[in-house]
Structures are given as structure tokens and as C-alpha cells.
Design a protein around this motif. Structure first.
Motif, PDB file in Angstrom:
ATOM      1  N   GLU A  78      24.391  99.687  30.390  1.00  0.00           N
ATOM      2  CA  GLU A  78      24.753  98.877  28.913  1.00  0.00           C
ATOM      3  C   GLU A  78      24.515  97.559  29.280  1.00  0.00           C
ATOM      4  O   GLU A  78      24.801  96.783  30.538  1.00  0.00           O
ATOM      5  CB  GLU A  78      26.303  99.319  29.011  1.00  0.00           C
ATOM      6  N   ALA A 120      34.827  94.278  26.934  1.00  0.00           N
ATOM      7  CA  ALA A 120      33.682  95.012  26.649  1.00  0.00           C
ATOM      8  C   ALA A 120      33.190  95.655  28.114  1.00  0.00           C
ATOM      9  O   ALA A 120      32.102  96.340  28.084  1.00  0.00           O
ATOM     10  CB  ALA A 120      32.775  94.442  25.750  1.00  0.00           C
ATOM     11  N   THR A 122      32.178  97.266  31.204  1.00  0.00           N
ATOM     12  CA  THR A 122      32.540  98.712  31.973  1.00  0.00           C
ATOM     13  C   THR A 122      31.708  98.951  33.291  1.00  0.00           C
ATOM     14  O   THR A 122      30.860  97.928  33.374  1.00  0.00           O
ATOM     15  CB  THR A 122      32.044  99.667  30.992  1.00  0.00           C
ATOM     16  N   PRO A 123      32.022 100.044  33.717  1.00  0.00           N
ATOM     17  CA  PRO A 123      31.199 100.151  35.242  1.00  0.00           C
ATOM     18  C   PRO A 123      29.676 100.286  35.048  1.00  0.00           C
ATOM     19  O   PRO A 123      28.940  99.926  35.800  1.00  0.00           O
ATOM     20  CB  PRO A 123      31.798 101.379  35.680  1.00  0.00           C
ATOM     21  N   CYS A 124      29.142 100.326  33.595  1.00  0.00           N
ATOM     22  CA  CYS A 124      27.876 100.634  33.446  1.00  0.00           C
ATOM     23  C   CYS A 124      26.939  99.352  32.941  1.00  0.00           C
ATOM     24  O   CYS A 124      25.948  99.291  32.929  1.00  0.00           O
ATOM     25  CB  CYS A 124      27.706 101.549  32.208  1.00  0.00           C
ATOM     26  N   THR A 125      27.818  98.286  32.917  1.00  0.00           N
ATOM     27  CA  THR A 125      27.450  96.946  32.224  1.00  0.00           C
ATOM     28  C   THR A 125      26.601  96.407  33.358  1.00  0.00           C
ATOM     29  O   THR A 125      27.004  96.042  34.520  1.00  0.00           O
ATOM     30  CB  THR A 125      28.520  96.162  32.015  1.00  0.00           C
ATOM     31  N   HIS A 150      31.444  88.659  37.110  1.00  0.00           N
ATOM     32  CA  HIS A 150      31.154  90.077  37.312  1.00  0.00           C
ATOM     33  C   HIS A 150      29.933  90.609  37.711  1.00  0.00           C
ATOM     34  O   HIS A 150      29.638  91.515  37.521  1.00  0.00           O
ATOM     35  CB  HIS A 150      31.459  90.548  35.590  1.00  0.00           C
TER      36      HIS A 150
END
Ligand SMILES: *Cc1c(COP(=O)(O)O)cnc(C)c1O
Length: 364
Positions: A78, A120, A122-125, A150
Motif C-alpha cells: 500500500e 493510515a 499498516t504493515p503493508c504500507t 516509519h
């Protein structure tokens, strides 16, 4: 009809001379001498390093995602981005298998609101893709810091921010990469075209291979690539437009200031941060209601003027992006905004007529 913008057409004589040179050399594309010259001249003009020319602004985004490892993996990925932009910012992510996740904008600057980004993640970002919308600066200090904290890549879509400086330096220096569009309708153009400004030289070199099919020698293909090369005719147009940039900017600044002085104070203009040197690329105005904006657009059209609803609709409502979510600020601004005509050739009587139509419609 008076359009919202007109492509800048530079001296024909000069363009012809460049084209004569192309005919003499018979070198039409593949990093030719004009592409090399334009690269150097743009780095100087913009005050940046590591600039790579490409065939358009959408591929600039896609090459930046690939070269930085945001796209191209088999896992679900993402990227956080803004719903208030031209569709290419988000569709380029989706096209490359990266799910755009929208985060709302600031009500005054219309850029991504940094205070909403962290919720917003997430582990997929993998990345944040903010837009310097209409050439305004995002809150780059806050966003760059969130990216570092991050471990996310930051790619600024700077399609509108050609020549903009912030705190005395090119806005394009922020992020892991910043991308430009040189489409005919943009402030600076090469008919079609674009560029990426990378923070790191290694990433630029990786991208350089990617824009030419990943080919590194007559018999060597090092990695997956695509065709995103700028050609010599595009570069010739770019060089001619760049030579006349000063006059173009002065004429636009004059149009910009006249709107600012003459339009009623009830209209909302984009708030810009202290330290921004703006490029006068767009003149967006936000009306009191959607009904008013639509009514003004219709009246202007009856008077031969095409104001456009940029950017409408807010992208969370676009089904093919598969990212439905509530983005109330973006939705509200998008519903009430119009971009008024601004280009170097817009003359004063035409502009006065536009201003008069708006005033009549608003009863002021
Ligand atoms: C114009 C634009 C693009 C796409 O650039 P092209 O050169 O038309 O491919 C991307 N993002 C934004 C914000 C734009 O305005």
C-alpha cells in the motif's frame, strides 16, 4: 472559447534550428545530445542533482516507485496518498499493483494533512505519495520526518511544482524522489515528457536502466525494465520553452495578481506556507457552495470561458481505484473548486470579462 490553459509555443525559428540538428545527426532517441543538454540545463535551472528525463509524468511516477522498491514485489503493498489530485497520482500506483490508501487534505493548503498519515499506516504500507497540489508546498518537514520514522519511502508528485522554491531551496529536493510532468498543458513542457529528481545517485542509476528495458549492454539485460525514454524532438521543444521561461513566468504572475486583487474576498484561495516562492501555474478558487461553483462555471461557459472543476471528483469516489473511504475535506473542496484560465497569452480585456462574470454571478 478561452481555455483554462494554453500550451506555451516558443520561437518557431529556434525550434527549427534544433530540428535541423536532429536531421543532421540522425540521432532521434536513446539519450541523444539534446536530452543530455536538457538534463544539464534543468538541473541548473531548478537547482537540483540526479535528474532523469522520461517520456511523461505518469511514467516518472511509475519509474520512481520501481526504482525505490515500492512496486514490483509479489506481496500486497500500500501507499498513502491524497484524494485531491489528478487521477494519475493514484492510478499509477494501482496500475503497478500498489493499493492507494487515501488520507484527507488540509482545508487551507489542500495538500495531504500530515496529522492524519500515521493512523493510515499498516504493515503493508511502503510509501507516502503526497502531491504539491497546484504548486503549493506540502508540509515537507513533517512528511519527510514521518517517512524516516516509519521507514517509508516518500515520492512527491511535483507535476505542478516546476521551479517552486521553499525556504530558498528547490521543493524538488524533498523526499526520496520528486516527479515532474512536462505535458503540453503544464507550466514548463516538452509536448509530452517528465522527469524524476532522486535523492540518491544509486537509485537514479537503477532508474536509468529501467527506462530502457533494463538493458545495460549489447547482450546484457540486468533487470526488468520498460520504455520510458524521452526523445530528441521532445527535448528540442523543452530547450526552447526553457529559454523563454522568464517571460512566461512574468506574464502569468501578472494574470495571477490581477485575479487576486479583483476577485471578491468571499472566495477562498489556496493558503501557502511562509517561505514559498510560487510559480503561478494555476488559479484555483473555492466558492461558498457547490451550487455556486457550478453556476459560475455555466455562466463563464455561456461567455466563452472554460473554467474547469479541478480536481473533481475527489478520488476516493472513483471506483476503479478500489479505495472507497470517507475523505470529507477533499470531497468538500473538490465540490466547490474551479480553476480559472491562466496562461501567458491571456489578455487583460478577456481577464476583466472573466472577473466581471464572476462578480455578477455573486452579486458583488
Ligand atoms: C499532469 C499530471 C500527472 C501526469 O503527467 P503526464 O505527463 O500527463 O503523464 C501526474 N500527476 C499530476 C498531479 C498531474 O497534474
Amino acid at each position: 472559447m478561452i481555455p483554462v490553459t494554453k500550451p506555451y509555443l516558443p520561437s518557431r525559428d529556434k525550434l527549427d534550428r534544433y530540428i535541423d540538428g536532429i536531421y543532421e545527426r540522425q540521432w532521434l532517441t536513446n539519450n541523444g545530445p539534446l536530452v543530455q543538454e536538457l538534463t544539464k540545463r534543468l538541473e541548473e535551472y531548478l537547482g537540483v542533482e540526479n535528474l532523469l528525463l522520461v517520456s511523461n509524468g505518469t511514467l516518472a511516477l511509475q519509474i520512481a516507485y520501481r526504482a525505490l522498491g515500492i512496486s514490483g514485489s509479489d506481496e500486497p503493498v500500500e501507499a498513502i496518498t491524497t484524494p485531491f489530485t489528478f487521477v494519475a497520482t493514484a492510478s499509477s500506483l494501482k496500475w503497478d499493483g500498489v493499493q492507494p490508501v487515501f488520507v484527507d487534505i488540509d482545508a487551507d493548503t489542500w495538500c495531504l494533512d500530515p496529522a492524519l498519515i500515521e493512523a493510515a499506516i499498516t504493515p503493508c504500507t511502503r510509501a507516502i505519495v503526497p502531491v504539491h497540489v497546484f504548486g503549493n508546498a506540502c508540509d515537507v518537514d513533517a512528511i519527510d520526518e514521518i517517512g524516516r520514522r516509519h521507514d517509508l519511502k516518500v515520492v512527491y508528485d511535483a507535476a505542478h511544482a516546476f521551479g517552486v522554491t521553499y525556504k530558498g531551496e528547490s521543493l524538488l529536493k524533498h523526499g526520496d524522489a520528486a516527479t515532474l510532468s512536462f505535458h503540453a498543458t503544464k507550466l514548463f513542457h516538452s509536448i509530452e515528457g517528465g522527469a524524476i529528481v532522486f535523492k540518491r545517485k544509486e537509485v537514479l542509476e537503477r532508474a536509468r536502466k529501467m527506462i530502457n528495458f533494463g538493458i545495460t549492454g549489447p547482450e546484457s539485460i540486468e533487470e526488468l525494465g520498460i520504455n520510458a525514454k524521452m526523445n530528441e524532438f521532445q527535448a528540442a521543444m523543452g530547450l526552447c520553452v526553457l529559454d523563454e521561461m522568464e517571460d512566461n513566468l512574468l506574464a502569468r504572475a501578472q494574470v495571477w495578481r490581477r485575479y487576486e486583487q479583483a476577485l471578491p474576498a468571499s472566495l477562498q484561495l489556496q493558503a501557502k506556507p511562509e517561505g514559498l516562492e510560487y510559480n503561478c501555474a494555476y488559479f484555483p478558487v473555492v466558492f461558498e457552495s457547490e451550487e455556486q461553483a457550478v453556476r459560475v462555471a455555466a455562466t463563464l461557459k455561456e461567455n466563452g470561458v472554460l473554467a474547469r472543476r479541478y480536481f473533481y471528483p475527489s478520488l476516493e469516489s472513483v471506483g476503479c481505484l478500489k479505495s472507497q473511504s470517507a475523505q470529507p475535506v477533499s470531497k468538500d473542496i473538490a465540490s466547490r473548486i474551479l480553476c480559472l484560465p491562466i496562461f501567458d497569452q491571456l489578455d487583460q480585456p478577456d481577464q476583466d470579462n472573466i472577473i466581471k462574470c464572476i462578480k455578477v454571478e455573486l452579486n458583488v
